[in-house]
Design a protein around this motif. Sequence first.
Motif, mmCIF file in Angstrom:
data_model
loop_
_atom_site.group_PDB
_atom_site.id
_atom_site.type_symbol
_atom_site.label_atom_id
_atom_site.label_comp_id
_atom_site.label_asym_id
_atom_site.label_seq_id
_atom_site.Cartn_x
_atom_site.Cartn_y
_atom_site.Cartn_z
ATOM 1 N N ARG A 176 83.018 -3.265 43.318
ATOM 2 C CA ARG A 176 81.730 -3.032 43.963
ATOM 3 C C ARG A 176 80.673 -2.596 42.956
ATOM 4 O O ARG A 176 79.493 -2.599 43.260
ATOM 5 C CB ARG A 176 81.877 -1.968 45.052
ATOM 6 C CG ARG A 176 82.759 -2.455 46.217
ATOM 7 C CD ARG A 176 83.146 -1.306 47.095
ATOM 8 N NE ARG A 176 84.223 -0.582 46.412
ATOM 9 C CZ ARG A 176 84.989 0.333 46.997
ATOM 10 N NH1 ARG A 176 84.782 0.662 48.242
ATOM 11 N NH2 ARG A 176 85.955 0.929 46.316
ATOM 12 N N VAL A 177 81.118 -2.208 41.746
ATOM 13 C CA VAL A 177 80.219 -1.699 40.716
ATOM 14 C C VAL A 177 80.632 -2.268 39.362
ATOM 15 O O VAL A 177 81.827 -2.322 39.047
ATOM 16 C CB VAL A 177 80.292 -0.152 40.632
ATOM 17 C CG1 VAL A 177 79.382 0.376 39.533
ATOM 18 C CG2 VAL A 177 79.977 0.491 41.966
ATOM 19 N N GLU A 178 79.667 -2.679 38.573
ATOM 20 C CA GLU A 178 79.896 -3.062 37.181
ATOM 21 C C GLU A 178 78.734 -2.498 36.368
ATOM 22 O O GLU A 178 77.583 -2.554 36.811
ATOM 23 C CB GLU A 178 79.957 -4.577 37.017
ATOM 24 C CG GLU A 178 80.205 -5.016 35.588
ATOM 25 C CD GLU A 178 80.440 -6.512 35.442
ATOM 26 O OE1 GLU A 178 80.254 -7.007 34.313
ATOM 27 O OE2 GLU A 178 80.789 -7.181 36.434
ATOM 28 N N ILE A 179 79.056 -1.919 35.202
ATOM 29 C CA ILE A 179 78.018 -1.327 34.370
ATOM 30 C C ILE A 179 78.230 -1.774 32.921
ATOM 31 O O ILE A 179 79.363 -1.806 32.435
ATOM 32 C CB ILE A 179 78.059 0.217 34.441
ATOM 33 C CG1 ILE A 179 77.891 0.682 35.904
ATOM 34 C CG2 ILE A 179 76.962 0.829 33.554
ATOM 35 C CD1 ILE A 179 78.070 2.179 36.116
ATOM 36 N N GLU A 180 77.135 -2.098 32.258
ATOM 37 C CA GLU A 180 77.164 -2.401 30.831
ATOM 38 C C GLU A 180 76.124 -1.534 30.147
ATOM 39 O O GLU A 180 75.153 -1.092 30.801
ATOM 40 C CB GLU A 180 76.901 -3.882 30.577
ATOM 41 C CG GLU A 180 75.544 -4.365 31.038
ATOM 42 C CD GLU A 180 75.368 -5.859 30.892
ATOM 43 O OE1 GLU A 180 74.466 -6.257 30.136
ATOM 44 O OE2 GLU A 180 76.115 -6.614 31.539
ATOM 45 N N VAL A 181 76.312 -1.278 28.875
ATOM 46 C CA VAL A 181 75.381 -0.411 28.138
ATOM 47 C C VAL A 181 75.064 -0.994 26.775
ATOM 48 O O VAL A 181 75.813 -1.797 26.231
ATOM 49 C CB VAL A 181 75.918 1.029 27.963
ATOM 50 C CG1 VAL A 181 76.268 1.654 29.304
ATOM 51 C CG2 VAL A 181 77.084 1.092 27.025
ATOM 52 N N VAL A 182 73.937 -0.526 26.250
ATOM 53 C CA VAL A 182 73.563 -0.755 24.857
ATOM 54 C C VAL A 182 73.450 0.635 24.239
ATOM 55 O O VAL A 182 72.788 1.520 24.790
ATOM 56 C CB VAL A 182 72.217 -1.499 24.729
ATOM 57 C CG1 VAL A 182 71.827 -1.658 23.266
ATOM 58 C CG2 VAL A 182 72.269 -2.850 25.444
#
Length: 110
Positions: free
Chosen positions: A100-106
């Motif tokens: 239900r959630v996906e997160i990516e970062v820089v």
Amino acid sequence: PYSQAVLCGDLLFTSGQIGLDPATGALPDTVAGETKQTMENLRAVLREAGLDFPDVVQTRIYVTDLADFDTVNAVYAAYFEEPYPARSTVEVAALPKGARVEIEVVARMR
């Protein structure tokens, strides 16, 4: 075929992480639990590069239901202090493994 993260100059770009528990391969039952595990999975990727959440300059959050935003935001907020990273949050039709959630970062290298 993908990498968990790619270093480009002094920026680390992570692939999107979902809340799969690395020990069991299962997703938590709640959106809050899934978001917490997602953040812990991101922390593991960041730490592998010698970084942590204070080094994050941008995040992208994908949710399958924007009605979950307040829950996701409350868990997410516990991982950051000011100055907060820039962020986008979007609703998507589906995510891998039924997440239900996906997160990516820089993140910026120190």
